[in-house]
Design a protein around this motif. Structure first.
Motif, short mmCIF file in Angstrom:
data_model
loop_
_atom_site.label_atom_id
_atom_site.label_comp_id
_atom_site.label_asym_id
_atom_site.label_seq_id
_atom_site.Cartn_x
_atom_site.Cartn_y
_atom_site.Cartn_z
N GLU A 133 11.64 11.22 5.15
CA GLU A 133 11.27 12.33 6.05
C GLU A 133 9.84 12.81 5.83
O GLU A 133 9.31 13.58 6.63
N CYS A 134 9.21 12.37 4.75
CA CYS A 134 7.81 12.73 4.51
C CYS A 134 6.85 11.86 5.31
O CYS A 134 5.78 12.32 5.72
N GLY A 135 7.23 10.61 5.54
CA GLY A 135 6.36 9.71 6.29
C GLY A 135 6.63 8.26 5.98
O GLY A 135 7.60 7.92 5.28
N VAL A 136 5.76 7.39 6.48
CA VAL A 136 5.90 5.95 6.30
C VAL A 136 4.55 5.35 5.94
O VAL A 136 3.51 5.95 6.18
N PHE A 137 4.59 4.14 5.36
CA PHE A 137 3.33 3.48 5.01
C PHE A 137 3.35 2.03 5.46
O PHE A 137 4.41 1.44 5.68
N LYS A 174 -2.39 -4.33 -7.71
CA LYS A 174 -2.72 -2.92 -7.41
C LYS A 174 -2.00 -2.45 -6.15
O LYS A 174 -1.49 -1.33 -6.11
N PHE A 175 -1.97 -3.28 -5.13
CA PHE A 175 -1.24 -2.92 -3.92
C PHE A 175 0.24 -2.74 -4.24
O PHE A 175 0.86 -1.79 -3.76
N GLU A 176 0.81 -3.64 -5.03
CA GLU A 176 2.22 -3.53 -5.39
C GLU A 176 2.49 -2.24 -6.17
O GLU A 176 3.52 -1.60 -5.98
N LEU A 177 1.57 -1.84 -7.05
CA LEU A 177 1.70 -0.59 -7.79
C LEU A 177 1.69 0.59 -6.82
O LEU A 177 2.52 1.50 -6.93
N ALA A 178 0.77 0.58 -5.87
CA ALA A 178 0.70 1.65 -4.87
C ALA A 178 1.99 1.71 -4.05
O ALA A 178 2.55 2.79 -3.82
N TYR A 179 2.49 0.54 -3.62
CA TYR A 179 3.74 0.50 -2.85
C TYR A 179 4.90 1.09 -3.66
O TYR A 179 5.72 1.83 -3.11
N ALA A 180 4.95 0.76 -4.94
CA ALA A 180 6.04 1.26 -5.78
C ALA A 180 6.05 2.79 -5.80
O ALA A 180 7.12 3.41 -5.73
N HIS A 181 4.87 3.39 -5.86
CA HIS A 181 4.80 4.86 -5.82
C HIS A 181 5.19 5.39 -4.44
O HIS A 181 5.95 6.36 -4.35
N ARG A 185 -5.63 7.06 4.69
CA ARG A 185 -5.90 5.70 4.21
C ARG A 185 -6.02 5.72 2.69
O ARG A 185 -6.73 6.54 2.13
N ILE A 186 -5.34 4.79 2.06
CA ILE A 186 -5.37 4.68 0.60
C ILE A 186 -6.01 3.34 0.25
O ILE A 186 -5.57 2.29 0.74
N GLY A 187 -7.05 3.38 -0.56
CA GLY A 187 -7.76 2.16 -0.96
C GLY A 187 -7.54 1.86 -2.44
O GLY A 187 -8.28 2.37 -3.27
N PRO A 188 -6.54 1.03 -2.77
CA PRO A 188 -6.24 0.79 -4.18
C PRO A 188 -7.08 -0.30 -4.85
O PRO A 188 -6.92 -0.55 -6.04
N THR A 189 -7.98 -0.93 -4.13
CA THR A 189 -8.67 -2.11 -4.65
C THR A 189 -9.70 -1.82 -5.73
O THR A 189 -9.74 -2.47 -6.76
N TYR A 190 -10.57 -0.84 -5.51
CA TYR A 190 -11.72 -0.63 -6.40
C TYR A 190 -11.50 0.50 -7.39
O TYR A 190 -12.35 1.37 -7.56
N ILE A 191 -10.37 0.50 -8.05
CA ILE A 191 -10.03 1.49 -9.06
C ILE A 191 -9.25 0.74 -10.14
O ILE A 191 -8.56 -0.24 -9.84
N LEU A 198 -5.32 4.07 -10.95
CA LEU A 198 -4.53 4.01 -9.72
C LEU A 198 -3.13 4.58 -9.95
O LEU A 198 -2.62 5.31 -9.11
N ASP A 199 -2.54 4.27 -11.07
CA ASP A 199 -1.21 4.79 -11.39
C ASP A 199 -1.21 6.31 -11.40
O ASP A 199 -0.33 6.95 -10.80
#
Length: 108
Positions: free
Chosen positions: A25-29, A11-18, A80-86, A91-92
């Motif tokens: 220039e929009c930001g960083v994570f 799930k974290f890897e999916l979030a990172y891919a997005h 803050r993005i919480g991808p764990t409990y979805i 999440l996608d």
């Protein structure tokens, strides 16, 4: 426990891919080594607007500023993005909404 950790990792890897599709220039994570949240920091003071746009489209995110005392982020930039409990499918979709909201808020 190993299976649960593996699912969370996916799930974290999916979030990172997005998030990696967003222009720099929009930001960083962050890519945390533990915990339940990814921190996205916008370059402009638009975190509250991003969260509102997501909410308008049915995606609930931790309120902007929640990582600061009294929930006040002086730069209005931390989300803050919480991808764990979805579910992975939800999440996608949620990450598509988030990326779109960041791009839109960055242009306004």
């Amino acid at each position: 426990i190993i299976f649960v950790d593996f699912i969370s990792h996916l799930k974290f890897e999916l979030a990172y891919a997005h998030l990696e599709t967003l222009p720099k220039e929009c930001g960083v994570f962050s890519k945390p080594t533990g915990g339940y949240f990814i921190t996205y920091s916008t370059d402009k003071p638009i975190a509250t607007k991003v969260v509102e746009l997501c909410k308008d489209l049915g995606v609930l995110i931790t309120p902007a500023g929640s990582t600061f005392p009294k929930n006040y982020d002086p730069k209005d930039s931390v989300i803050r993005i919480g991808p764990t409990y979805i579910s992975k499918d939800d999440l996608d979709i949620a990450m598509d909404v988030f990326v779109t909201a960041v791009k839109l808020a960055h242009l306004i």
